[in-house]
Structure formats: structure tokens, C-alpha cells
Design an enzyme around this catalytic site. Structure first.
Site, PDB file in Angstrom:
ATOM      1  N   CYS A   1     -11.413   8.569   1.757  1.00 37.10           N
ATOM      2  CA  CYS A   1     -10.148   7.821   1.808  1.00 37.10           C
ATOM      3  C   CYS A   1     -10.015   7.268   3.223  1.00 37.10           C
ATOM      4  O   CYS A   1      -9.922   8.031   4.179  1.00 37.10           O
ATOM      5  CB  CYS A   1      -8.990   8.757   1.473  1.00 37.10           C
TER       6      CYS A   1
ATOM      7  N   CYS B   1      -5.121   0.262   1.573  1.00 38.54           N
ATOM      8  CA  CYS B   1      -6.343   1.009   1.265  1.00 38.54           C
ATOM      9  C   CYS B   1      -7.379   0.645   2.328  1.00 38.54           C
ATOM     10  O   CYS B   1      -7.826  -0.503   2.398  1.00 38.54           O
ATOM     11  CB  CYS B   1      -6.830   0.615  -0.127  1.00 38.54           C
TER      12      CYS B   1
HETATM   13  N1  LIG Z   1      -4.123   6.001  -2.918  1.00 43.14           N
HETATM   14  C1  LIG Z   1      -3.505   5.447  -1.720  1.00 43.14           C
HETATM   15  C2  LIG Z   1      -3.983   4.004  -1.455  1.00 43.14           C
HETATM   16  C3  LIG Z   1      -5.486   3.933  -1.272  1.00 43.14           C
HETATM   17  C4  LIG Z   1      -5.917   4.703  -0.078  1.00 43.14           C
HETATM   18  C5  LIG Z   1      -7.411   4.947   0.052  1.00 43.14           C
HETATM   19  N2  LIG Z   1      -8.254   4.574  -1.042  1.00 43.14           N
HETATM   20  C6  LIG Z   1      -7.938   4.378   1.352  1.00 43.14           C
HETATM   21  O1  LIG Z   1      -9.147   4.117   1.476  1.00 43.14           O
HETATM   22  O2  LIG Z   1      -7.116   4.238   2.301  1.00 43.14           O
HETATM   23  C7  LIG Z   1      -1.995   5.435  -1.889  1.00 43.14           C
HETATM   24  O3  LIG Z   1      -1.524   5.105  -2.968  1.00 43.14           O
HETATM   25  O4  LIG Z   1      -1.310   5.749  -0.907  1.00 43.14           O
END
Ligand SMILES: N[C@H](CCC[C@H](N)C(=O)O)C(=O)O
Length: 257
Positions: free
Chosen positions: A198, A74
Site C-alpha cells: 500500500c 492511492c
Molecule cells: N484503500 C485506500 C486507497 C488506496 C490506497 C493504496 N492502494 C495505496 O497504494 O495508497 C483507501 O480507501 O483509503
């Protein structure tokens, strides 16, 4: 036993943060992690992050999506964890830590965190989309009507559809604003909804845009629902390296349960 919880947000991607250096948190209790992330019955967040000790590095990052399951890297969470580590006095203005996708370097100054992301050597290009992994898997496609389309319906169709199926992917819809500025909206796996930004997603968009010639410099500004992020990188023979995700990370509150 009372536990102190912290809440951080990075351009609107928000996280419950826990200092787990004493290893007191029940990491196998998926239901409890999901409860803490629940926006009605819990604290409410897109994910939950543990800060843990590491034998040789400043700390270790363990990341859970809001569904309670441990997941891949993340980016925004990594940035928030650096700010949390500074608040705890674990670091001062730079950090080297281990996450599920490897070692990350970071710096923090005036609330802005620069997080080095893993190198990317493969960007798959299809008819109407691209796919790459920036620590988490990302589907990237253009969307002209970015402001007013049903991202949850469109995003989940792609996330659960072939070839991703149950394992899934994150889904990024992008619109070029101009030159090196792109607007991005992301449907996140494991949140199963749009998040306000994200980090691994905007990183994927920046590199994808460069790989198809829509970005001709090595620094992109990504306008997301929760603010703005920047991604800088170097590229040599299709290998994207020295990739940095840059943006604010802010403490929202702390409290006991
Ligand atoms: N939900 C994503 C992980 C968190 C990604 C996101 N919150 C970031 O800032 O990179 C997954 O399961 O692939």
C-alpha cells in the site's frame, strides 16, 4: 461497445487501468467497477483507475477501490498511472497530474516511478498506535509476529472499530528490520483484505517511524509482501515535505471486453 482494459501492478498492489480521455466509462456504475475488480468473475484487482484529460496538467487520476466506490489517494495506483500514461504516449519521463488529494509530480525511468506525495503536518501519537493521512487515512502499529498473524481479522477489527467506524481507515502493521528498513503488512479499506503493498501506507509508516525516532535518516526502505518500496522526505518543525514514494510499476496485460 468493446473497451480496452490494462492491468498494472506496483509491488503486488494491482489495478485495472482505463484510458478515459474520451469520457466513455460509466463512472457511476459502482456494481460494474466492483465486477471488473472481482478476482473470479472479473479481471481482478485491488482497485480501478481512470486516466482522464486535464485542462492544464498532463492528466487527471480517478481512483476506485475494489468495492466499486471512489476513494482517497492511492500511492501505488498513482505510480502505475504514470507508467500507463508513458505507455499511452501521454508523457515521456515526467508527469504533473491531479488526483483527489491535489497535484502530484512524478518521474519514470527504467520502470521505476518516483511519485511526490502530499506534505504531512500532523501525526497523531497514541499509546499503541499512530494515525496520519498521506492522501488516505492510515493507522500504524507495531506487530512483533508480522509473518504469521491473521491480518484480515486483526485489520478489519481496527478498520471498523472506534474511532474509525464505517468511514474506516487503512491499517498498517510494522516490524523494524534494522536501522532504516521496516517490514509492513497492510489491511486496506475498500478492499477489506490485505493487499501485497500500500503506497500511501508505507509512506505513512516511514513518516510515523521518523516521528517517534525509530528512523533517524530521511530515507526508508519498506519491505512489503509484494516487494520493496522506498520513501524519502524532508522534515522541518514537524512538517514532512518533499515526500517521495519510489518503486516499480509494471504492465501485466491488456485486453478487450
Ligand atoms: N484503500 C485506500 C486507497 C488506496 C490506497 C493504496 N492502494 C495505496 O497504494 O495508497 C483507501 O480507501 O483509503
Amino acid at each position: 461497445m468493446q473497451q480496452t482494459f490494462y492491468k498494472y501492478q506496483g509491488t503486488g498492489n494491482d489495478f485495472v487501468m482505463i484510458d478515459n480521455r474520451q469520457q466513455t466509462f460509466d463512472k457511476n456504475n459502482t456494481k460494474y467497477v466492483a465486477h471488473l475488480c472481482d478476482r473470479r468473475f472479473g479481471i481482478g484487482a485491488d482497485g480501478l483507475i481512470l486516466l482522464e484529460n486535464h485542462d492544464t496538467l498532463d492528466f487527471k487520476m480517478v481512483y476506485y477501490n475494489a468495492d466499486g466506490n471512489e476513494s482517497s489517494m492511492c500511492g501505488n495506483g498513482g505510480r502505475c498511472l504514470v507508467a500507463f500514461a508513458k505507455q499511452l504516449g501521454v508523457i515521456s519521463n515526467k508527469a504533473v497530474f491531479e488526483a483527489i488529494d491535489g497535484v502530484h509530480h512524478a518521474t519514470i525511468a527504467n520502470g521505476i516511478v518516483r511519485l511526490q506525495m502530499q506534505d504531512v503536518d500532523t501525526i497523531e501519537r497514541y499509546d499503541k498506535h499512530l494515525f496520519l493521512n498521506t492522501g488516505s487515512p492510515h493507522h500504524v502499529q507495531f506487530e512483533e509476529h508480522l509473518e504469521d498473524f491473521d491480518i484480515k481479522a486483526q485489520g478489519s477489527k481496527i478498520r471498523y472499530g472506534a474511532p474509525y467506524n464505517e468511514a474506516g481507515t487503512n491499517v498498517n502493521f510494522v516490524k523494524k528490520v534494522k536501522d532504516d528498513i521496516f517490514a509492513v503488512r497492510t489491511y486496506e479499506r475498500g478492499v477489506e483484505d490485505e493487499t501485497l503493498s500500500c503506497g500511501t501506507g508505507v509512506t505513512a509508516v516511514a513518516l510515523a517511524m521518523h516521528s517517534i525516532g525509530e528512523l533517524i535518516t530521511n530515507l526508508a526502505t519498506l519491505k512489503v509482501q509484494g516487494g520493496e518500496l522506498q520513501v524519502s522526505f524532508e522534515v522541518e518543525n514537524g512538517l514532512y515535505k518533499n515526500v517521495w514514494l519510489i518503486g516499480p510499476a509494471t504492465l501485466v496485460f491488456s485486453g478487450e471486453i
